[in-house]
Design a protein around this motif. Structure first.
Motif, short mmCIF file in Angstrom:
data_model
loop_
_atom_site.label_atom_id
_atom_site.label_comp_id
_atom_site.label_asym_id
_atom_site.label_seq_id
_atom_site.Cartn_x
_atom_site.Cartn_y
_atom_site.Cartn_z
N ILE A 195 0.37 -0.90 0.01
CA ILE A 195 0.05 0.31 -0.01
C ILE A 195 1.14 0.94 0.14
O ILE A 195 1.48 1.14 0.88
N PRO A 196 0.74 2.36 -0.59
CA PRO A 196 1.39 3.52 -0.70
C PRO A 196 1.70 4.15 0.59
O PRO A 196 0.15 4.38 1.05
N ASP B 197 10.56 -0.32 10.62
CA ASP B 197 9.84 -1.45 10.72
C ASP B 197 10.57 -2.94 11.20
O ASP B 197 10.62 -3.25 10.80
N GLY B 198 11.58 -1.30 12.03
CA GLY B 198 12.40 -2.32 12.79
C GLY B 198 13.69 -3.07 12.39
O GLY B 198 14.23 -3.37 12.66
N THR B 199 13.85 -2.49 11.07
CA THR B 199 15.17 -3.23 10.48
C THR B 199 16.64 -2.09 10.93
O THR B 199 17.65 -2.93 9.97
N THR C 205 4.98 -0.28 15.85
CA THR C 205 5.73 0.38 14.77
C THR C 205 6.83 -0.05 15.01
O THR C 205 7.28 -0.69 16.24
N ASN C 206 8.36 0.21 14.07
CA ASN C 206 9.60 -0.38 14.43
C ASN C 206 9.84 -1.89 15.20
O ASN C 206 10.99 -1.42 15.86
N PRO D 14 4.47 -7.16 9.24
CA PRO D 14 4.65 -6.32 7.91
C PRO D 14 4.17 -4.54 8.39
O PRO D 14 3.38 -4.53 9.23
N VAL D 15 4.63 -4.17 7.32
CA VAL D 15 4.85 -2.53 7.85
C VAL D 15 2.77 -2.20 7.28
O VAL D 15 2.02 -1.19 8.00
N GLU D 16 2.64 -3.25 6.43
CA GLU D 16 1.12 -2.70 6.09
C GLU D 16 0.39 -2.58 7.00
O GLU D 16 -1.04 -1.88 7.48
N ILE D 17 0.41 -2.97 8.70
CA ILE D 17 -0.40 -3.44 9.25
C ILE D 17 -0.40 -1.99 9.96
O ILE D 17 -1.45 -1.45 10.48
N GLN D 18 1.05 -0.87 10.18
CA GLN D 18 0.47 0.24 10.94
C GLN D 18 -0.60 1.14 10.09
O GLN D 18 -0.80 1.80 10.65
#
Ligand SMILES: [Zn+2]
Length: 329
Positions: free
Chosen positions: A2-3, A124-126, A297-298, A303-307
């Motif tokens: 998602i953008p 994203d925690g990376t 977050t982070n 996955p960042v989509e959850i945010q």
């Protein structure tokens, strides 16, 4: 994916698109922060329907380091104005009815100065350990390298051995002073709220946040989202019951959508942080229902989509709830 729209220039590009297709359904307001950034209030409704026949909702986010809140709002605004989400999927709610029965104001980027100084589009925690992320948020304490600086409502450069760079949570309000937006009425976040509330007299306020949901020793706690309700001593009838029911509905929808939601709780602060909330929100809680989302977050496990999706889901549930309440009223 998602953008992910969270930076000021991305948002302003989107606003330009929306302006060309929204017709009379969108009204744009803004104030200019001390930093020179515009802080936007995007109000969406079918304005041919009188205010007295609608419920009014304010949706905001104060924290520059929580960009998933902005991205989630953009996804819902896109649905309200185009009938499709950012991926082109059909709208998650009855758009015409929502427009006719509600007035919704979004402040998608409460501290654009902090967001401009945010090194990543999202977290994203990376790249950042939890501790490094805390140092990014509050600044790294010059007197204790590797540790985060203090969290205060207001500080003055002339009185402090301040971090360099300063934490992105803070907003400059003049040459010397900085505030955490949701802890001081001097912030653009509060000023814009009052400016808009004079116009629309909101009955609901949904504030969007993110946190790391750390377990013991910074392990994965297994949770990804939760609703925080007001401090117990700030709850005034009938808003307390409405907050509970609203929080339960969002939580259930999160669970139904596969998010690992925890049960709603009262804002868990007990120290000076609780005092900041009392000072700034006591009068507001007397007047309206108000709850906050917290979404993960982070954390590299998620996955960042959850945010984005957990935030847009909370807003969508709220729109459906207000629609149902207005129709039954
Ligand atoms: Zn927050």
């Amino acid at each position: 994916m998602i953008p992910f729209i969270a930076k000021a220039e991305q948002l302003e590009q989107k606003i330009k698109e929306w302006e060309t297709l929204a017709g009379s359904n969108m009204v744009l307001d803004h104030l200019i922060a001390y930093s020179g950034h515009k802080v936007y209030a995007i109000t969406i409704s079918d304005f041919t329907v009188p205010r007295t026949k609608k419920k009014a909702l304010y949706i905001s986010q104060p924290h520059a380091h929580e960009p998933g809140t902005t991205a989630g709002m953009v996804d819902v605004i896109e649905q309200l104005l185009t009938g499709k989400d950012l991926l082109g999927n059909p709208c998650q709610f009855d758009r015409e009815k929502v427009l006719a029965n509600t007035i919704i104001t979004f402040n998608p980027d409460g501290n654009p100065f902090g967001r401009a100084n945010s090194p990543e589009l999202y977290y994203d925690g990376t790249k950042y350990t939890p501790k490094q992320f805390q140092c990014l948020i509050f600044g790294e304490d010059p007197d204790n390298p590797g540790e985060r600086w203090k969290r205060v409502d207001l500080w003055d450069r002339r009185d402090e051995n301040a971090p360099n760079p300063i934490g992105i949570v803070y907003e400059p309000i003049d040459e010397f002073r900085y505030v955490e937006p949701n802890r001081s009425q001097l912030s653009s976040y509060f000023k814009l709220f009052y400016q808009m509330d004079d116009q629309y007299q909101y009955e609901y306020w949904l504030d969007l946040h993110q946190m790391m949901f750390l377990g013991q020793g910074e392990q994965d706690s297994g949770s990804t989202c939760q609703i925080f309700m007001p401090l117990p001593d700030l709850v005034v009838s009938p808003h307390g019951d409405e907050n509970l029911a609203w929080a339960a509905e969002i939580t259930q929808d999160w669970l139904d959508n596969g998010f690992a939601a925890k049960a709603p709780i009262s804002t868990p602060y007990t120290d000076i942080q609780a005092e900041y909330f009392r000072r700034n929100f006591r009068e507001i809680h007397k007047r309206m229902s108000r709850i906050s989302t917290e979404v993960i977050t982070n954390r590299a496990q998620y996955p960042v989509e959850i945010q984005v999706k957990a935030q847009s889901s909370a807003i969508e549930t709220t729109l459906k709830r207000l629609l149902a309440k207005n129709v039954e009223a």
